[in-house]
Design a protein around this motif. Structure first.
Motif, short mmCIF file in Angstrom:
data_model
loop_
_atom_site.label_atom_id
_atom_site.label_comp_id
_atom_site.label_asym_id
_atom_site.label_seq_id
_atom_site.Cartn_x
_atom_site.Cartn_y
_atom_site.Cartn_z
N GLY A 104 -4.40 1.13 -1.23
CA GLY A 104 -4.63 2.57 -1.26
C GLY A 104 -3.40 3.45 -1.20
O GLY A 104 -2.29 3.01 -0.89
N ASP A 105 -3.63 4.74 -1.53
CA ASP A 105 -2.56 5.74 -1.63
C ASP A 105 -1.54 5.38 -2.72
O ASP A 105 -0.33 5.42 -2.51
CB ASP A 105 -1.84 5.97 -0.29
CG ASP A 105 -2.60 6.94 0.62
OD1 ASP A 105 -3.72 7.34 0.26
OD2 ASP A 105 -2.07 7.27 1.69
N VAL A 106 -2.07 5.06 -3.91
CA VAL A 106 -1.19 4.83 -5.06
C VAL A 106 -0.56 6.16 -5.47
O VAL A 106 0.64 6.25 -5.73
CB VAL A 106 -1.98 4.23 -6.24
CG1 VAL A 106 -1.14 4.18 -7.51
CG2 VAL A 106 -2.48 2.83 -5.87
N GLY B 78 -3.01 0.05 5.35
CA GLY B 78 -1.84 0.91 5.17
C GLY B 78 -2.07 2.21 5.92
O GLY B 78 -2.46 2.21 7.07
N HIS B 79 -1.84 3.34 5.23
CA HIS B 79 -2.15 4.68 5.69
C HIS B 79 -1.26 5.21 6.80
O HIS B 79 -0.88 6.38 6.79
CB HIS B 79 -3.62 4.79 6.11
CG HIS B 79 -4.05 6.18 6.46
ND1 HIS B 79 -4.02 7.21 5.55
CD2 HIS B 79 -4.51 6.73 7.62
CE1 HIS B 79 -4.45 8.33 6.14
NE2 HIS B 79 -4.74 8.06 7.38
N LEU B 80 -0.95 4.37 7.81
CA LEU B 80 -0.17 4.88 8.94
C LEU B 80 1.31 5.01 8.61
O LEU B 80 2.05 5.69 9.33
CB LEU B 80 -0.35 3.98 10.17
CG LEU B 80 -1.80 3.70 10.61
CD1 LEU B 80 -1.81 2.82 11.85
CD2 LEU B 80 -2.54 5.01 10.87
N HIS B 81 1.74 4.36 7.55
CA HIS B 81 3.16 4.35 7.20
C HIS B 81 4.00 3.81 8.35
O HIS B 81 5.09 4.30 8.64
CB HIS B 81 3.67 5.74 6.78
CG HIS B 81 3.07 6.24 5.50
ND1 HIS B 81 3.69 7.18 4.71
CD2 HIS B 81 1.91 5.93 4.87
CE1 HIS B 81 2.94 7.44 3.64
NE2 HIS B 81 1.84 6.69 3.73
N VAL B 82 3.46 2.80 9.03
CA VAL B 82 4.20 2.09 10.08
C VAL B 82 4.11 0.60 9.72
O VAL B 82 3.30 -0.14 10.27
CB VAL B 82 3.60 2.33 11.48
CG1 VAL B 82 4.49 1.69 12.56
CG2 VAL B 82 3.42 3.81 11.76
N SER C 295 0.86 -1.19 0.00
CA SER C 295 0.00 0.00 0.00
C SER C 295 0.89 1.24 0.00
O SER C 295 2.12 1.13 0.09
CB SER C 295 -0.90 0.02 1.24
OG SER C 295 -0.13 0.34 2.38
N ASP C 296 0.26 2.38 -0.10
CA ASP C 296 0.98 3.65 0.02
C ASP C 296 2.19 3.73 -0.92
O ASP C 296 3.31 4.02 -0.51
CB ASP C 296 1.38 3.89 1.49
CG ASP C 296 0.14 3.97 2.38
OD1 ASP C 296 -0.45 2.91 2.70
OD2 ASP C 296 -0.29 5.09 2.68
N LEU C 297 1.90 3.43 -2.19
CA LEU C 297 2.96 3.46 -3.21
C LEU C 297 3.43 4.90 -3.47
O LEU C 297 4.58 5.10 -3.86
CB LEU C 297 2.46 2.83 -4.51
CG LEU C 297 2.13 1.33 -4.41
CD1 LEU C 297 1.43 0.85 -5.68
CD2 LEU C 297 3.37 0.51 -4.14
N HIS C 298 2.53 5.85 -3.32
CA HIS C 298 2.89 7.28 -3.44
C HIS C 298 3.86 7.56 -4.59
O HIS C 298 4.95 8.09 -4.39
CB HIS C 298 3.47 7.78 -2.10
CG HIS C 298 2.45 7.86 -1.00
ND1 HIS C 298 1.41 8.77 -1.02
CD2 HIS C 298 2.28 7.13 0.13
CE1 HIS C 298 0.65 8.60 0.06
NE2 HIS C 298 1.15 7.61 0.78
N ILE C 299 3.42 7.21 -5.79
CA ILE C 299 4.37 7.28 -6.92
C ILE C 299 4.61 8.70 -7.42
O ILE C 299 5.36 8.89 -8.37
CB ILE C 299 3.95 6.35 -8.07
CG1 ILE C 299 2.66 6.83 -8.71
CG2 ILE C 299 3.88 4.91 -7.64
CD1 ILE C 299 2.61 6.52 -10.16
FE LIG Z 1 -0.02 7.04 2.57
#
Ligand SMILES: [Fe+2]
Ligand SMILES: [Fe+2]
Length: 291
Positions: free
Chosen positions: A40-42, A235-239, A11-15
């Motif tokens: 989520g958070d692609v 995902g989301h928490l980045h932990v 998750s959280d690929l944040h490309i």
């Molecule tokens: Fe994120």
């Protein structure tokens, strides 16, 4: 290389970050039967989401996607100006054109090692019920957030149209998903995939606890024990870590931002194996708590 494939998740690929785009460009399955859950958070911009999901859909046997908050932002410089539900619907249309499974599709069943397992992609949002200690209303929590300077960008970019507010959208999503899960075969174990963690406990690690109000809803607090759940992917928490809640495995699978990965290490640039389960283990930590 596995003969029958692996159920993987990230998750959280944040490309929008070039380094992350390069990781996705290199991301390949080990086996042609591998599935990938994308929690989520692609990216924020529509064209970036399209690029990443099309690359992954070409490589993995099945890709399952749920939206994060970032896909739902309407940035001023994005040519796709849709807001709220209309933006979500456009993302669903995109996924359908790519063969990517979404929360709007029938729940697929993983028949590979560790299966059969129902995979339930969820889009539930949040409703400000993860309140800070001593606070009883959303307004108080938001005021406190503004005072401390930790305010989620969703407040400015994630619109709920035509709902009056994000918590109303959340209420509608949670009610619909709850009904769908209740109608599923209780004997078939499930993997729930959601951008947010379903229970509040994982948010306790946040560097800024005030941020928890944008991280889920109390309405899902017992879903992992009610619906025959084998694992929750979020995902989301980045932990990024593995934890257990009431004996149920929770996998936070975020790739996160490049600066965070410099703390966690390069191993986290790969999707996490969800099934087959790698077996009993203690809680696994992959890094420091960050926003
Ligand atoms: Fe994120
Ligand atoms: Fe997020």
């Amino acid at each position: 290389m596995t003969a029958d494939g692996t159920l993987l998740a990230i998750s959280d690929l944040h490309i929008g970050h070039q380094e992350n785009r390069e990781i996705v460009a290199r991301m390949r399955p080990d086996s042609p039967q591998d599935w990938l859950l994308v929690a989520g958070d692609v990216a924020e911009r529509f064209c970036d989401v399209e690029w990443a999901l099309s690359v992954l859909a070409e490589r993995f046997a099945t890709v399952v996607w749920v939206p994060g908050n970032h896909e739902l932002w309407t940035l001023p410089d994005d040519p796709v100006t849709l807001r709220g539900v209309a933006r979500y619907d456009r993302l669903i249309e995109l996924c359908r054109s790519l063969g990517v499974v979404t929360p709007e599709d029938p729940y697929p069943i993983w028949h590979g090692p560790g299966g059969p397992m129902l995979i339930a992609p969820l889009f539930l949002l949040y409703d400000y019920t993860f309140l800070p200690a001593g606070v009883t209303t959303k307004q108080e929590a938001l005021t406190l957030a503004h005072e401390t300077g930790v305010v989620c960008t969703d407040e400015f970019m994630l619109h709920a149209d035509p709902y009056p507010c994000r918590e109303a959208w959340c209420e509608s999503r949670v009610s619909a998903a709850e009904q769908r899960l209740q109608a599923c075969d209780p004997a078939l174990p499930k993997v729930l995939v959601n951008h947010y963690p379903l229970v509040r406990t994982p948010t306790r690690i946040l560097r800024y606890p005030i941020f928890a109000q944008w991280c889920g809803t109390e309405r899902t607090a017992d879903w992992h024990t009610r619906f025959g759940v084998a694992a929750v992917v979020y995902g989301h928490l980045h932990v990024p870590r593995t934890t257990w809640h009431d004996g149920v495995r929770f996998e936070e699978v975020s790739l996160g931002y490049p600066r965070e990965r410099r703390v966690y290490g390069a191993a986290l640039s790969r999707p996490r194996q969800i099934l087959p389960d790698i077996g009993p283990r203690t809680e696994m930590w992959f890094g420091m708590g960050r926003l």
